[in-house]
Each structure stands twice: as C-alpha cells, then as structure tokens.
Design a protein around this motif. Sequence first.
Motif, PDB file in Angstrom:
ATOM      1  N   LYS A 119       0.832  -1.211   0.000  1.00  0.00           N
ATOM      2  CA  LYS A 119       0.000   0.000   0.000  1.00  0.00           C
ATOM      3  C   LYS A 119       0.865   1.258   0.000  1.00  0.00           C
ATOM      4  CE  LYS A 119      -3.889  -2.100   2.491  1.00  0.00           C
ATOM      5  NZ  LYS A 119      -4.723  -2.023   3.714  1.00  0.00           N
ATOM      6  N   PHE A 120       0.272   2.345  -0.450  1.00  0.00           N
ATOM      7  CA  PHE A 120       0.898   3.662  -0.430  1.00  0.00           C
ATOM      8  C   PHE A 120       0.121   4.580   0.508  1.00  0.00           C
ATOM      9  CE2 PHE A 120       3.130   2.241  -4.083  1.00  0.00           C
ATOM     10  CZ  PHE A 120       4.146   3.155  -4.375  1.00  0.00           C
ATOM     11  N   ASN A 121       0.822   5.521   1.123  1.00  0.00           N
ATOM     12  CA  ASN A 121       0.194   6.551   1.949  1.00  0.00           C
ATOM     13  C   ASN A 121       0.904   7.880   1.714  1.00  0.00           C
ATOM     14  OD1 ASN A 121      -1.699   4.852   3.650  1.00  0.00           O
ATOM     15  ND2 ASN A 121       0.261   3.878   4.161  1.00  0.00           N
ATOM     16  N   GLN A 122       0.195   8.972   1.995  1.00  0.00           N
ATOM     17  CA  GLN A 122       0.796  10.299   1.879  1.00  0.00           C
ATOM     18  C   GLN A 122       1.417  10.693   3.210  1.00  0.00           C
ATOM     19  OE1 GLN A 122      -2.842  12.149  -0.051  1.00  0.00           O
ATOM     20  NE2 GLN A 122      -1.207  13.197  -1.191  1.00  0.00           N
ATOM     21  N   HIS A 123       2.526  11.448   3.120  1.00  0.00           N
ATOM     22  CA  HIS A 123       3.285  11.774   4.331  1.00  0.00           C
ATOM     23  C   HIS A 123       3.769  13.222   4.303  1.00  0.00           C
ATOM     24  CE1 HIS A 123       3.541   7.574   5.724  1.00  0.00           C
ATOM     25  NE2 HIS A 123       3.594   7.281   4.441  1.00  0.00           N
ATOM     26  N   GLY A 124       3.895  13.791   5.507  1.00  0.00           N
ATOM     27  CA  GLY A 124       4.451  15.117   5.661  1.00  0.00           C
ATOM     28  C   GLY A 124       3.540  16.210   5.134  1.00  0.00           C
ATOM     29  N   LYS A 125       4.013  17.436   5.300  1.00  0.00           N
ATOM     30  CA  LYS A 125       3.272  18.578   4.763  1.00  0.00           C
ATOM     31  C   LYS A 125       3.218  18.545   3.244  1.00  0.00           C
ATOM     32  CE  LYS A 125       4.488  21.603   8.651  1.00  0.00           C
ATOM     33  NZ  LYS A 125       5.195  22.853   9.062  1.00  0.00           N
ATOM     34  N   SER A 126       4.216  17.893   2.655  1.00  0.00           N
ATOM     35  CA  SER A 126       4.291  17.813   1.193  1.00  0.00           C
ATOM     36  C   SER A 126       3.271  16.842   0.619  1.00  0.00           C
ATOM     37  CB  SER A 126       5.692  17.376   0.763  1.00  0.00           C
ATOM     38  OG  SER A 126       5.976  16.070   1.243  1.00  0.00           O
TER      39      SER A 126
END
Length: 483
Positions: A119-126
């Motif tokens: 799976k993929f996830n989004q990370h950080g402010k970016s």
Amino acid sequence: DKTNRESPLKVNRRHFFSQLSVGIGSLALGSLLIPDLFKKEQGILSGGDLGVPHFAPKAKRIIYLFQAGAPSQLETFDHKPTLRKRMGEDLPESIRNGQRLTGMTSGQDKFPLMPPAVKFNQHGKSGAWVSEFFPHIAKIADEICIVKSMHTEAINHDPAITFFQTGSQQGGRPSMGSWMSYGLGSENKNLPSFVVLTSRGKGNSQGLYSKLWSSGFLDSKHQGVLLRAGKNPVLYLNDPDGISRSDKRHLLDNVSSLNKLHHIETGDDEIESRIAQYEMAYRMQMSVPDVMDISKEPESIIKLYGEDCQVPGTYAANALQARRLAENGVRFIQLYHQGWDQHGNLPNEMAGQAKDVDQASAALILDLKQRGMLEDTLVVWGGEFGRTNYCQGKFDPANYGRDHHPRAFSIWMAGGGIKPGISYGQTDEFGYNVIENPVHINDFHATLLHTMGLEHEQLTYKYQGRRFRLTDVAGNVVKDLLA
C-alpha cells in the motif's frame, strides 16, 4: 632608461602590473568561492586539477546511495491507483507503443498490468506518496525531493549502471566521483577525495565492476578508493611484519627521489601521480582505521542507524561510514547496495531489500541535519532504471516479478541546494511514460555538478583530440530542483 625597465623576456612594467592585477583578482575570487582555499591548517588542500569551482557551490560533498539492480518505482514512490483498478488487463499497445523489450519478456503474448502488493500513503506537509515498504523514509518526506520522471536509453544492467556512473553506456570514461575529484579535489590530504563502499542484499545481485569508479582517461589519482569491510579496508595498505613507520618513511623518500629523476627524464605526469599515491597510502595507514572505527559513536547514533550498523559490510554500517567520511572531508562517497533485480518473487524480495536500506537511509539524512551538514551535503538515492507495470512471466498477484523499464523511474535527493519536500515530474496513469518534466541522466549529472559549483559544459578534459565531459554533448541543469 627603457632598456633597464624591461625584463629579459621583454615584459615591461605596465604589462607586469596589468597581469599582476588579474592574478590578484583571481586569488580574491577564489578566496570568496572557497573560504578555506588559502588556509595553512594541516589537512586542507587547495582543490583539484582545475583549482576552484566555476561559481559559489551549494554543496561541498555528495553521498550517492546507489541501489544496484533497479528498485521498482511502482513499489517505492510512484503511486498508480489505475493499476489496481485494471489489474490483469493487458497493457494497451498505445501506451507501450512498440517499446524495445528485454529477452526476458519479448516472448510474452500478454502484458498483464500488475499493481503493487504494498500500500501507499501520503506523508508530511508535502503529501508525498511513499509505499509501506519504507516507513522510515516516509518520516523524512519533507526533507527529500522525489523525482518521478527520470528516464534513460539503457535497458540492461551493465550499460545502465555504467551510464549513471560515467555518463556513457560504454566503459572507459571517468566516473562521476572522478570528475568531482578532478574539478574540486579533497578537503583532507589524509583521505582520498573519492571513496566507494559496497554492500549486498538478499535478492538477485548484478555484478559491480571497478570501471564504475575508474578515473578513465583522467589522472589515476582521481580513481575511487574501495573501502572493504573487515580489518583491512584497503588492500595492500598495511606494511609487512618487521617494517616500522620510520622504515616506511625512509623507503618512500628514496623511491620518491628515483621517481622524480624518472619524471625529469620522461616528462610523464603519471609519475607524479604515482608519487602522490604512495604518499596518500602512507597517510591513509593512520587515517583510514581511525575513520572506520565507530566504537566512539554514542548509543543514540547506533539506535538511529539500527543495530546492523555495527556489522561491517552492511548497508547500515556503510551509511554511518559515509557520514564519518563526509565529516572528514571526502568529496564524493559512493555506496552500492546490490540485490534489487526482482524479476520474480518481488513482494517478498523487495520487502527484504527495503528493510535493509530504509532505516539507515533516513538515519543518514537526520544525522547530517542534526550536525548542520545536510545543507552542504547532497544525498542521492536510486537505481539505474525502473520496472515494468506489467508482470514478467505468469500472472500471479501474490508472487510476481517486473522486467527492466528505462522510460520512467524514480529517485530521491536531499540537502546540498536541492528543494526539500517536493515531488517533481509525472508519469502517465499506468506509470509507463513520462508526461511532465522529464529528467534525463545527462540533466541529472548537470544538476549534481551545478550544486557543487561546477558548470557541466566547462568541466572538460581533452583526450585523443576531443574535449570530453561527464554530460557528453547534452544535459541541462534542472533549475526547478534547486533551492
């Protein structure tokens, strides 16, 4: 009278002072570009063969974490939901468009689309997309710049990795580290300007050859020095039993005298390089063991890199060594980690490979940052090409492989004048072709040289009647990547 004011070379006072002013101006410029250029402290050199950078650099050194074998962009940083929606469907011919295939998949009748098993996830402010194979790199998402639009012409490992390291698919050219050494030299006279470290994962490993860190047609003093795991990091560096330090010094002085006489007779500049290499080896007998000794590293650093950093020859150990080498003035530090060639059993093999490098790669960024070194140290992570969005061989979502794919792949960079917290470039919905902001290897090289204060079109060397450069006859600095 006028005759008395002229030198035997017919240089009058006006000409002398005009030339002197130019020289003083050059010295002043050099001192601005490199504040340490004219310092007398022990261990500081004046630079490489070319003296000073072409302009003020953002980075003083590069640590290149090369993932040999080509990690799949589709299991790392290029999130493509379409693959999951269309799993098992044949890749449209309009997307493949007759692309050259390797012999491993050219005989396939079908090219079924295969989504990643992770799976993929989004990370950080970016909001950077990172796969769950890399939980530690995910935590530094705002420190790194992910380039998703890399592309190359090479489709097989040897020419592809040679291209990345030397700017040519054929061997014999100077490596990137050698060009850096040629242009800038080292900041420490007791260590080489270009050092190589290798480690091996559990996956299928392609070979590594000394041509990848060769100086090619440049002076041999710019060759990369391979540091090995164990008691003797550099082969043939230690003296035989019974030879004292003073004996070795006396021997080198006598050999140097003979070599200097030979140089006067022949004019061969390589003899001077040989003298310099003997002296470097003598100094390295003391400096290398000290740099390689991590016994004084605090427990917090061991915990940061992971327990494997205490096992010589592991990726984690080499990542920690890279920081120590960078601290000691090594200009270009090249790590190779083998084992990323997943033509089959990718979900299991790549999980193991990622575990080998994830924590230590992130730790290196955090370690450099806490020491105030990240801003002038450029770190690069990536392989020689990408992987196909269709499976190689039998379609099996639980146990699949991917073939070589040169058209689109991902790398990341951090520090050293590169914008943090951005994703650059874009591939199509299948992750097959670059559709926005393509970055070719020549562009990549031009950009790296730029961060080091080197203009890629000016960093040249004349050989066999032609002026060569790392970027050959192409390349543009990708200014959007620069901070």
